[in-house]
Motif scaffolding. Structure first.
Motif, mmCIF file in Angstrom:
data_model
loop_
_atom_site.group_PDB
_atom_site.id
_atom_site.type_symbol
_atom_site.label_atom_id
_atom_site.label_comp_id
_atom_site.label_asym_id
_atom_site.label_seq_id
_atom_site.Cartn_x
_atom_site.Cartn_y
_atom_site.Cartn_z
ATOM 1 N N GLU A 100 -3.124 -4.293 -1.383
ATOM 2 C CA GLU A 100 -3.952 -3.219 -1.940
ATOM 3 C C GLU A 100 -5.373 -3.263 -1.368
ATOM 4 O O GLU A 100 -6.365 -3.309 -2.090
ATOM 5 N N CYS A 143 -1.730 -3.479 3.817
ATOM 6 C CA CYS A 143 -2.483 -2.659 2.863
ATOM 7 C C CYS A 143 -1.665 -2.394 1.598
ATOM 8 O O CYS A 143 -2.194 -2.465 0.483
ATOM 9 N N ASN A 144 -0.381 -2.107 1.766
ATOM 10 C CA ASN A 144 0.480 -1.873 0.607
ATOM 11 C C ASN A 144 0.648 -3.136 -0.224
ATOM 12 O O ASN A 144 0.646 -3.079 -1.456
ATOM 13 N N SER A 145 0.801 -4.270 0.429
ATOM 14 C CA SER A 145 1.036 -5.534 -0.275
ATOM 15 C C SER A 145 -0.218 -6.072 -0.948
ATOM 16 O O SER A 145 -0.158 -6.590 -2.069
ATOM 17 N N THR A 186 -0.132 -1.150 7.713
ATOM 18 C CA THR A 186 0.388 -0.436 6.548
ATOM 19 C C THR A 186 1.014 -1.405 5.549
ATOM 20 O O THR A 186 0.754 -1.320 4.342
#
Length: 70
Positions: free
Chosen positions: A33, A29-31, A26
C-alpha cells in the motif's frame, strides 16, 4: 521506500526489463500500500558464465538438458 533487487542472465531487451519493472512495481504497491514513486528497482545482469544454478553455469545446464533429452 521499497528497494527491489533483480539479478538475471544477460540477454533480455530493454522492453522486457521495463515490463517486469512495471509489474513488480504494481505488485509491491498493492502488497505494501505504497505509492509507485517510492518503489526502487535495481536490475543487475550477469553473463551466462557468472550465473550458476545447482553448481553449473547456464551454458552447462543447457548442455546437460540437451543430452538428457536425446
Amino acid at each position: 521506500m521499497p528497494i527491489i533487487e533483480m539479478h538475471m542472465v544477460e540477454g533480455r531487451t530493454a522492453e522486457q526489463k521495463s515490463r517486469v519493472a512495471a509489474a513488480v512495481t504494481t505488485a509491491v504497491c498493492n502488497s505494501l500500500e505504497c505509492a509507485p514513486e517510492t518503489v526502487r528497482i535495481l536490475i543487475t545482469e550477469h553473463g551466462s558464465d557468472e550465473f550458476y544454478v545447482a553448481g553449473m553455469t547456464m551454458a552447462q545446464r543447457a548442455a546437460k538438458n540437451k543430452e538428457q533429452s536425446q
